[in-house]
Design a protein around this motif. Structure first.
Motif, PDB file in Angstrom:
ATOM      1  N   GLY A 274      37.997  25.560  24.280  1.00  0.00           N
ATOM      2  CA  GLY A 274      38.599  26.003  23.032  1.00  0.00           C
ATOM      3  C   GLY A 274      38.833  27.498  22.963  1.00  0.00           C
ATOM      4  N   GLY A 275      37.871  28.279  23.465  1.00  0.00           N
ATOM      5  CA  GLY A 275      38.007  29.735  23.420  1.00  0.00           C
ATOM      6  C   GLY A 275      39.167  30.225  24.257  1.00  0.00           C
ATOM      7  N   SER A 370      27.508  30.975  19.366  1.00  0.00           N
ATOM      8  CA  SER A 370      27.686  31.388  20.754  1.00  0.00           C
ATOM      9  C   SER A 370      28.676  32.549  20.846  1.00  0.00           C
ATOM     10  N   ALA A 371      29.942  32.268  20.545  1.00  0.00           N
ATOM     11  CA  ALA A 371      30.979  33.309  20.421  1.00  0.00           C
ATOM     12  C   ALA A 371      31.050  34.242  21.620  1.00  0.00           C
ATOM     13  N   GLY A 372      31.244  33.667  22.806  1.00  0.00           N
ATOM     14  CA  GLY A 372      31.355  34.494  24.012  1.00  0.00           C
ATOM     15  C   GLY A 372      30.026  35.111  24.386  1.00  0.00           C
ATOM     16  N   THR A 373      29.946  36.428  24.300  1.00  0.00           N
ATOM     17  CA  THR A 373      28.695  37.129  24.637  1.00  0.00           C
ATOM     18  C   THR A 373      27.866  37.441  23.382  1.00  0.00           C
ATOM     19  N   TYR A 374      28.284  36.924  22.239  1.00  0.00           N
ATOM     20  CA  TYR A 374      27.621  37.243  20.967  1.00  0.00           C
ATOM     21  C   TYR A 374      26.140  36.868  20.993  1.00  0.00           C
ATOM     22  N   GLY A 407      30.883  27.793  26.047  1.00  0.00           N
ATOM     23  CA  GLY A 407      29.921  28.591  25.296  1.00  0.00           C
ATOM     24  C   GLY A 407      29.165  27.757  24.285  1.00  0.00           C
ATOM     25  N   CYS A 408      29.890  26.888  23.576  1.00  0.00           N
ATOM     26  CA  CYS A 408      29.248  25.986  22.612  1.00  0.00           C
ATOM     27  C   CYS A 408      28.265  25.064  23.319  1.00  0.00           C
ATOM     28  N   GLN A 411      25.160  26.940  24.157  1.00  0.00           N
ATOM     29  CA  GLN A 411      24.429  27.258  22.924  1.00  0.00           C
ATOM     30  C   GLN A 411      23.694  26.042  22.394  1.00  0.00           C
ATOM     31  N   MET A 412      24.336  24.880  22.419  1.00  0.00           N
ATOM     32  CA  MET A 412      23.665  23.676  21.941  1.00  0.00           C
ATOM     33  C   MET A 412      22.542  23.256  22.881  1.00  0.00           C
ATOM     34  N   LYS A 413      22.736  23.453  24.182  1.00  0.00           N
ATOM     35  CA  LYS A 413      21.642  23.191  25.126  1.00  0.00           C
ATOM     36  C   LYS A 413      20.473  24.137  24.871  1.00  0.00           C
TER      37      LYS A 413
END
Length: 447
Positions: A274-275, A370-374, A407-408, A411-413
């Motif tokens: 998506g990103g 997550s947002a990339g490197t956020y 990224g998502c 992040q969820m993992k």
């Protein structure tokens, strides 16, 4: 700290580069506030809302606010999820304004030697060159496969890193070998009578660390009736550059990709992240100061489709899809939903899988943090957002959470690991789950 001269330059460039008409479009109605994760998790601080950030930008443009560290902090705290855009009655292009403002600040700020070195290595030395991305990812694979990862954990070395980073290291996918990463296809034929001829945007991280998901995506396209062309001269989409104040680097990558796909006789250009897809969609805006390239970027963007969209168009959901009994929920990729306008298609595919139950997650459309490197540079806020997301996930009692962006997925993992749910809950990319469902159905029919 920025100097007086730097602040004056930033202020002048804000005025020159940020559309005053676009800034004035914001009516301060506040419809964006409930959709903004940073506004909610910051305790409803106006400076961490889309409306507040637009007011800050306007204040800098008009000379009422100095572009100091507080302004930079407010802009950097934004996830860039663009959830504010679909709910804005005025149609403010918030994401474009945010990236322009960040680029102005970054290009006129004197970074420390360490920061300059890291940024140069990442943005100029690594991501523009896929062979270097492969080499670096190959080192990670070596670390995983030859016992170094176990040594790092047993020795306690990982305790030297922040909790979120050390946990993230645990949930990274198994990385393919360097030989596998370099031996990629340039063309794959359909497995059934041809319905579409498509090109596949393989990406940089997706075709290295997440190469297995790319493979799943291409197999699904073949099963759906697509001949696939994979240009070897394509490049990173440029999203990391664009979101980090490296606009010129993003432009160069955009031009490379436009050239790579320009002459292909294809119906669509398919993405599975998506990103990446959202940034590719915005190439015409990114290149707006170069009319010829902007026009080519617009034509490029018209052909873009997410894997879920093309599968629905080709009625893949009507095929036999089956999995062992499980409860599935879905976490939207912000950019897939808010920029590519793709929200129904993944859900239609997931609800088509037999022997499973789909349960919608509360606020599935809100960012996971997550947002990339956020989640690295703004770890505290990212983890607050993730905690809220995991609370919503637990409420569904799901055993599988599906995402549409790498990224998502990580992040969820990370959230699953932090919550100690790895024995009862898994996170998986939709392409991997759909291929698993298709292959399970074939296995059942053969038996």
């Amino acid at each position: 700290m920025t100097t007086t001269k730097e602040r004056e330059t930033i202020q002048w460039q804000f005025k020159e580069r940020l559309s005053d008409d676009e800034l004035l479009n914001c009516m301060r109605c506040g419809f964006c506030l409930p959709s903004c994760p940073t506004y909610i998790e910051s305790g409803f601080q106006e400076s961490h809302s889309p409306r507040g950030r637009l007011a800050v930008m306007k204040g800098v443009v008009d000379g009422f606010i100095e572009p100091d560290e507080d302004v930079e902090r407010s802009l950097n705290m934004c996830l860039g999820c663009r959830a504010c855009e679909p709910v804005c009655p005025s149609g403010v292009n918030y994401g474009h304004l945010l990236e322009e403002a960040r680029d102005v600040i970054n290009q006129n700020k004197k970074h420390s030697l360490v920061v300059r070195t890291v940024r140069k290595a990442v943005f100029k030395g690594l991501f523009p060159y896929q062979n270097r991305v492969q080499a670096v990812t190959g080192l990670l694979g070596f670390y995983q496969r030859f016992g170094l990862q176990k040594v790092a954990h047993k020795s306690g070395m990982m305790k030297l890193f922040p909790d979120s980073l050390s946990t993230m290291e645990k949930v990274l996918p198994p990385v393919p070998s360097l030989k596998e990463m370099k031996n990629r296809p340039s063309y794959l034929p359909a497995k059934i009578p041809v319905k579409k001829r498509v090109a596949f945007f393989s990406g940089c991280i997706m075709d290295t660390m997440f190469m297995r998901t790319n493979d799943s995506t291409m197999k699904l396209l073949q099963l759906a009736g697509c001949d696939i062309v994979i240009p070897s001269n394509q490049a990173c989409c440029g999203a990391l550059h664009g979101h980090s104040g490296e606009k010129n680097g993003a432009k160069e990558l955009a031009k490379r990709n436009i050239l790579a796909f320009d002459e292909l006789d294809v119906d669509y250009i398919i993405t599975n992240a998506g990103g990446c897809g959202a940034f590719l969609m915005d190439y015409d805006h990114l290149l707006k100061d170069e009319p010829t390239w902007a026009l080519r970027g617009k034509e490029f963007s018209k052909k873009l489709k997410d894997i879920s969209s093309v599968l629905i168009e080709l009625e893949f959901d009507k095929q036999m899809l089956s999995l062992p009994d499980q409860v599935i929920t879905y976490q939207d990729s912000c950019h897939l939903r808010n920029v590519m306008k793709t929200e129904a298609e993944p859900r239609l595919l997931l609800t088509a899988i037999q022997n499973t139950e789909y349960r919608e997650m509360k606020n599935a459309d809100q960012c996971c943090g997550s947002a990339g490197t956020y989640n690295i540079v703004e770890s505290d806020m990212s983890m607050k957002i993730l905690d809220s997301k995991m609370k919503a996930t637990r409420a569904t009692e799901a055993t599988t959470i599906v995402t549409s962006n790498p990224g998502c997925l990580l992040q969820m993992k990370l959230g699953i690991e932090r919550e100690g749910l790895s024995d009862t809950l898994r996170a998986v990319h939709i392409a991997d789950l759909l291929l698993e469902a298709a292959q399970t159905s074939v296995g059942e029919m053969e038996r």
